[in-house]
Write a protein that holds these residues in place. Structure first.
Motif, PDB file in Angstrom:
ATOM      1  N   ARG A  26       0.820  -1.212   0.000  1.00 55.34           N
ATOM      2  CA  ARG A  26       0.000   0.000   0.000  1.00 55.34           C
ATOM      3  C   ARG A  26       0.856   1.265   0.000  1.00 55.34           C
ATOM      4  O   ARG A  26       0.599   2.208  -0.763  1.00 55.34           O
ATOM      5  N   ALA A  29       2.871   1.766  -3.309  1.00 60.02           N
ATOM      6  CA  ALA A  29       1.963   2.235  -4.351  1.00 60.02           C
ATOM      7  C   ALA A  29       1.621   3.708  -4.158  1.00 60.02           C
ATOM      8  O   ALA A  29       1.510   4.469  -5.138  1.00 60.02           O
ATOM      9  N   GLU A  30       1.468   4.134  -2.906  1.00 55.16           N
ATOM     10  CA  GLU A  30       1.167   5.539  -2.637  1.00 55.16           C
ATOM     11  C   GLU A  30       2.319   6.441  -3.036  1.00 55.16           C
ATOM     12  O   GLU A  30       2.119   7.535  -3.581  1.00 55.16           O
ATOM     13  N   ALA A  32       4.700   5.640  -5.347  1.00 48.77           N
ATOM     14  CA  ALA A  32       4.937   5.540  -6.792  1.00 48.77           C
ATOM     15  C   ALA A  32       3.913   6.327  -7.595  1.00 48.77           C
ATOM     16  O   ALA A  32       4.233   6.858  -8.661  1.00 48.77           O
ATOM     17  N   GLN A  33       2.687   6.402  -7.110  1.00 49.66           N
ATOM     18  CA  GLN A  33       1.645   7.200  -7.762  1.00 49.66           C
ATOM     19  C   GLN A  33       1.476   6.820  -9.232  1.00 49.66           C
ATOM     20  O   GLN A  33       1.289   7.681 -10.097  1.00 49.66           O
ATOM     21  N   GLY A  34       1.570   5.518  -9.505  1.00 43.37           N
ATOM     22  CA  GLY A  34       1.365   5.030 -10.863  1.00 43.37           C
ATOM     23  C   GLY A  34       2.553   5.190 -11.787  1.00 43.37           C
ATOM     24  O   GLY A  34       2.461   4.859 -12.972  1.00 43.37           O
ATOM     25  N   ARG A  35       3.674   5.662 -11.261  1.00 41.34           N
ATOM     26  CA  ARG A  35       4.865   5.861 -12.075  1.00 41.34           C
ATOM     27  C   ARG A  35       5.821   4.686 -11.896  1.00 41.34           C
ATOM     28  O   ARG A  35       5.740   3.943 -10.926  1.00 41.34           O
ATOM     29  N   GLU A  75       6.044  -5.722 -10.970  1.00 37.96           N
ATOM     30  CA  GLU A  75       5.350  -4.445 -11.104  1.00 37.96           C
ATOM     31  C   GLU A  75       6.295  -3.263 -10.932  1.00 37.96           C
ATOM     32  O   GLU A  75       5.892  -2.112 -11.154  1.00 37.96           O
ATOM     33  N   HIS A  76       7.534  -3.525 -10.507  1.00 36.38           N
ATOM     34  CA  HIS A  76       8.497  -2.473 -10.220  1.00 36.38           C
ATOM     35  C   HIS A  76       9.816  -2.776 -10.941  1.00 36.38           C
ATOM     36  O   HIS A  76       9.871  -3.660 -11.790  1.00 36.38           O
ATOM     37  N   LYS A 312       6.889  11.811  -0.954  1.00 39.68           N
ATOM     38  CA  LYS A 312       5.774  11.678  -1.885  1.00 39.68           C
ATOM     39  C   LYS A 312       5.577  12.960  -2.692  1.00 39.68           C
ATOM     40  O   LYS A 312       5.340  12.918  -3.908  1.00 39.68           O
TER      41      LYS A 312
END
Length: 320
Positions: A26, A29-30, A32-35, A75-76, A312
């Protein structure tokens, strides 16, 4: 600039509790913000005899699993450090271990770092290990060849160094050794920098930026040219600052991190800095009086500290 983080909860031998995979997923993902996001992990070579002082590293399951399940790393972009910590020099065992790591994790790995700060001769860091220079100069070409043989040509191979160890008398001997290694530079894709300007000794906040810039420019303009590596990109492989109650605070940690990040980003184009990785996501032990225990952006129970929001925000505004 690509951003990333070490998601585990161990720093050296300090670790207060096992990782919470749901929280890690979680929080990463927060951030990375979809990047695209780089995730840093570590495996360790201890040799046949092992070393009692590193027995507490919690490394017994590394070749079975990292912090997260394999599919999570797809995913990364996995930045996998292969650390060299035997009690005595063991070149054959080391090269065999590198091959084993590549067979196990090569298909997941985007960046393979061979040795951890071999220029830094302190306990629990590779620079203190017998035969570490040979482990580096033989290990990098070996890793490149093993990856190519398996069709893993997308994986970049490099190594990392600590920021200028001037209080230890400098690291001239390390760079002089590399300068004598014929063709070594041909196999290196990047050089990482471990950067902790205010983590382990008191430093006023207004000194953080100049200390950070000094480390960056020293590596780019002084060290790398000596080894024929001046053309390579720099990865900030580790960067951290603690929130230890006796010497800092959560807000001071956030302020220092923000200062370091902006200093790095302001110099990134000029110095060819392409990656930044934070150490670490979680405190190793939020109650620890030692700085190494509180380097995380969140507590050891995964409660965000102000530094989490600071990182972030920088990712959101400066990521490319």
């Amino acid at each position: 600039m690509k951003f990333g983080i070490y998601p585990g909860g161990r720093a050296g031998v300090v670790c207060s509790r096992p990782p919470d995979r749901d929280a890690i997923d979680r929080l990463v993902a927060e951030l990375a913000q979809g990047r695209p996001f780089v995730v840093r992990e570590y495996v360790h070579f201890f040799g046949d005899r092992g070393r009692p002082e590193v027995a507490a590293l919690g490394a017994q399951d590394e070749l079975d699993h990292l912090t997260m399940p394999d599919d999570w790393y797809r995913e990364h972009e996995l930045d996998l450090v292969v650390s060299y910590l035997p009690a005595e020099a063991d070149p054959r065992g080391w090269l065999d271990f590198l091959t084993t790591v590549i067979d196990r994790y090569g298909h997941l790995t985007r960046y393979l770092q061979v040795t951890l700060e071999p220029n830094f001769p302190i306990p629990l860091i590779d620079g203190s290990s017998p035969g570490v220079l040979d482990a580096l100069t033989r290990g990098v070409p070996h890793a490149r060849e093993a990856l190519d043989e398996r069709g893993l040509t997308h994986t970049r191979v490099g190594f990392s160094v600590a920021e200028p160890a001037e209080w230890l008398g400098g690291d001239d001997a390390f760079w002089e050794h590399l300068s004598r290694q014929r063709d070594f530079a041909d196999h290196v894709d990047y050089v990482g920098l471990g950067l902790y300007p205010d983590a382990f000794s008191p430093v006023p906040l207004d000194a953080v930026a100049p200390l950070t810039e000094h480390a960056l420019r020293h590596l780019r303009h002084q060290s790398l040219p000596r080894a024929g590596l001046q053309h390579l990109p720099i990865h900030i492989a580790e960067n951290g600052t603690p929130s230890t109650p006796s010497t800092s605070s959560p807000q001071r940690q956030a302020d220092s991190l923000t200062t370091m990040l902006h200093t790095i980003l302001d110099n990134a184009e000029d110095l060819n800095i392409t990656h930044y990785e934070q150490f670490s996501l979680r405190d190793a032990d939020s109650a620890s009086p030692e700085p190494v225990g509180t380097l995380g952006l969140v507590t050891d129970t995964y409660e965000p500290k102000p530094a989490f929001a600071a990182y972030k925000n920088v990712i959101a505004t400066r990521c490319s």
